[in-house]
Design a protein around this motif. Structure first.
Motif, PDB file in Angstrom:
ATOM      1  N   UNK A  28      49.695  38.878  42.503  1.00  0.00           N
ATOM      2  CA  UNK A  28      48.518  39.157  41.674  1.00  0.00           C
ATOM      3  C   UNK A  28      48.638  38.462  40.318  1.00  0.00           C
ATOM      4  N   UNK A  29      49.829  38.468  39.745  1.00  0.00           N
ATOM      5  CA  UNK A  29      50.031  37.764  38.470  1.00  0.00           C
ATOM      6  C   UNK A  29      49.753  36.271  38.646  1.00  0.00           C
ATOM      7  N   UNK A  38      40.498  38.238  38.271  1.00  0.00           N
ATOM      8  CA  UNK A  38      39.329  38.779  38.956  1.00  0.00           C
ATOM      9  C   UNK A  38      39.731  40.074  39.647  1.00  0.00           C
ATOM     10  N   UNK A  39      38.795  41.026  39.763  1.00  0.00           N
ATOM     11  CA  UNK A  39      39.123  42.282  40.462  1.00  0.00           C
ATOM     12  C   UNK A  39      39.601  42.053  41.899  1.00  0.00           C
ATOM     13  N   UNK A  44      43.449  40.978  47.246  1.00  0.00           N
ATOM     14  CA  UNK A  44      44.113  39.872  47.951  1.00  0.00           C
ATOM     15  C   UNK A  44      45.624  40.089  47.959  1.00  0.00           C
ATOM     16  N   UNK A  45      46.183  40.373  46.796  1.00  0.00           N
ATOM     17  CA  UNK A  45      47.629  40.567  46.688  1.00  0.00           C
ATOM     18  C   UNK A  45      48.085  41.763  47.520  1.00  0.00           C
ATOM     19  N   UNK A  78      37.602  38.854  53.259  1.00  0.00           N
ATOM     20  CA  UNK A  78      36.396  38.276  52.660  1.00  0.00           C
ATOM     21  C   UNK A  78      36.751  37.631  51.319  1.00  0.00           C
ATOM     22  N   UNK A  79      36.865  36.314  51.327  1.00  0.00           N
ATOM     23  CA  UNK A  79      37.210  35.561  50.119  1.00  0.00           C
ATOM     24  C   UNK A  79      35.969  35.123  49.330  1.00  0.00           C
ATOM     25  N   UNK A  80      34.808  35.654  49.650  1.00  0.00           N
ATOM     26  CA  UNK A  80      33.565  35.192  49.014  1.00  0.00           C
ATOM     27  C   UNK A  80      33.525  35.468  47.508  1.00  0.00           C
ATOM     28  N   UNK A  81      34.310  36.421  47.033  1.00  0.00           N
ATOM     29  CA  UNK A  81      34.339  36.740  45.605  1.00  0.00           C
ATOM     30  C   UNK A  81      35.538  36.110  44.897  1.00  0.00           C
TER      31      UNK A  81
END
Length: 109
Positions: A28-29, A38-39, A44-45, A78-81
């Motif tokens: 995440x870092x 991004x939130x 993702x992490x 979902x990687x759209x964001x």
């Protein structure tokens, strides 16, 4: 002709939960620093760390196999964001693991 880089094997997992927590934090870092915080980076992490942790609990120590598992399973995310995709995430995980082991990313030494 140069010799192929030998496979990289991680030490057997002593505590996959701690490994997963570490990976989630550093990934995440990395995501936040690479582009923008991004939130979705937390999600993702978290997902990548879950995949990694499960693979390690199942006895997977081969870095290449771990990367392939992350690519495969992150395809459903979902990687759209996000600016990222499953290949970028798997490559980042690989780089972070290699860095933690003191292995040169360029040449596997």
């Amino acid at each position: 002709m140069s010799e192929p880089i030998p496979p990289i094997t991680l030490p057997p997992a002593e505590n996959p939960q701690i490994e997963g927590e570490w990976l989630q934090h550093v990934l995440q870092r990395w995501l936040d620093e690479e582009f923008l915080p991004e939130p979705v980076n937390q999600q993702i992490a978290q997902r990548a760390a879950q995949i990694f942790m499960r693979q390690r609990m199942e006895g997977e120590n081969d870095l290449g196999s771990l990367v392939l598992a992350i690519v495969t399973e992150m395809q459903a995310f979902d990687f759209s964001q996000s600016f990222y995709g499953e290949f970028a995430i798997a490559n980042a995980v690989s780089d972070l693991l290699l860095d933690s082991l003191g292995i040169d990313r360029c040449c596997g030494q």
